[in-house]
Design a protein around this motif. Structure first.
Motif, PDB file in Angstrom:
ATOM      1  N   UNK A   9       0.058   9.417  -2.069  1.00 33.63           N
ATOM      2  CA  UNK A   9      -1.118   9.760  -2.771  1.00 33.63           C
ATOM      3  C   UNK A   9      -1.358  11.059  -2.748  1.00 33.63           C
ATOM      4  N   UNK A  10      -1.317  11.822  -1.613  1.00 35.48           N
ATOM      5  CA  UNK A  10      -1.305  13.311  -1.761  1.00 35.48           C
ATOM      6  C   UNK A  10      -0.391  14.025  -2.502  1.00 35.48           C
ATOM      7  N   UNK A  11       0.655  13.432  -2.623  1.00 33.97           N
ATOM      8  CA  UNK A  11       1.882  14.376  -3.450  1.00 33.97           C
ATOM      9  C   UNK A  11       1.358  14.191  -4.915  1.00 33.97           C
ATOM     10  N   UNK A  12       0.807  12.727  -5.177  1.00 33.08           N
ATOM     11  CA  UNK A  12       0.582  12.586  -6.732  1.00 33.08           C
ATOM     12  C   UNK A  12      -0.769  13.521  -7.128  1.00 33.08           C
ATOM     13  N   UNK A  19       0.859  -1.195   0.082  1.00 38.29           N
ATOM     14  CA  UNK A  19       0.217   0.070   0.030  1.00 38.29           C
ATOM     15  C   UNK A  19       0.856   1.110   0.000  1.00 38.29           C
ATOM     16  N   UNK A  20       0.474   2.187  -0.804  1.00 36.11           N
ATOM     17  CA  UNK A  20       1.178   3.366  -0.822  1.00 36.11           C
ATOM     18  C   UNK A  20       0.640   4.139   0.406  1.00 36.11           C
ATOM     19  N   UNK A  21       1.859   4.915   0.885  1.00 37.89           N
ATOM     20  CA  UNK A  21       1.431   5.837   2.216  1.00 37.89           C
ATOM     21  C   UNK A  21       0.519   7.025   1.733  1.00 37.89           C
ATOM     22  N   UNK A  22      -0.225   7.516   2.659  1.00 38.79           N
ATOM     23  CA  UNK A  22      -1.103   8.474   2.336  1.00 38.79           C
ATOM     24  C   UNK A  22      -0.503   9.821   1.698  1.00 38.79           C
ATOM     25  N   UNK A  76      -1.047  20.707  -9.637  1.00 31.22           N
ATOM     26  CA  UNK A  76      -0.086  21.777  -9.924  1.00 31.22           C
ATOM     27  C   UNK A  76       0.126  21.936 -11.666  1.00 31.22           C
ATOM     28  N   UNK A  77       0.077  20.566 -12.163  1.00 28.02           N
ATOM     29  CA  UNK A  77       0.331  20.730 -13.510  1.00 28.02           C
ATOM     30  C   UNK A  77      -0.667  21.278 -14.177  1.00 28.02           C
ATOM     31  N   UNK A  78      -2.057  20.805 -13.878  1.00 35.45           N
ATOM     32  CA  UNK A  78      -3.058  21.440 -14.715  1.00 35.45           C
ATOM     33  C   UNK A  78      -3.227  22.747 -14.508  1.00 35.45           C
TER      34      UNK A  78
END
Length: 145
Positions: free
Chosen positions: A41-44, A35-38, A50-52
């Motif tokens: 996921x928040x960073x993604x 499992x990825x840490x929260x 930010x890209x949008x």
């Protein structure tokens, strides 16, 4: 529970691996879950947002460049509709004020009488009116020749 850190040039990924062991059979693993840490996921999500947002001015300028004429036409139609609505509201409010409606009617009848006297009674004056209408039409539409 084992925790592993993987680092890349631009991004750090933290993964949590959970392993359940079966006590009856030595050396047998039943479940492996990752499992990825929260925070990752928040960073993604933050990176995507930010890209949008950073590309938003480009998207808007391209959209306006592609659809400039239809957008201007729709804007003019909306502005015309709003101005007509406001004008009708103002006239409705003025119509409720005592003596304003009869004064406007008198002004309208006076202007109509003056227009008939000035342009419609004599043939020479009618010709002058037609000349003025034709010159105005040429200014708006352009010359046919």
């Amino acid at each position: 529970m084992t925790q592993a850190n993987f680092s890349d040039e631009a991004q750090t990924v933290t993964e949590v691996v959970t392993v359940d062991l079966v006590p009856d059979q030595p050396g047998v693993m039943t479940t492996v879950t990752t499992a990825e840490t929260p925070t990752s996921q928040f960073q993604d999500i933050k990176d995507q947002a930010l890209k949008i947002l950073s590309e938003l001015p480009t998207y808007v300028s391209n959209f306006f460049g592609d659809y400039q004429k239809p957008l201007i036409t729709i804007g003019l139609i909306l502005a015309g509709g709003i101005s007509i609505k406001v004008m009708l509201g103002v006239l409705g409010a003025l119509n409720d004020v005592p003596l304003v409606a009869p004064v406007f009617e008198l002004i309208g009848m006076g202007y109509t009488g003056w227009f008939v006297y000035r342009y419609l009674l004599k043939a020479s004056n009618r010709q002058e009116l037609l000349t003025e209408i034709d010159s105005l039409k040429e200014q708006v539409v352009g010359k046919d020749s």
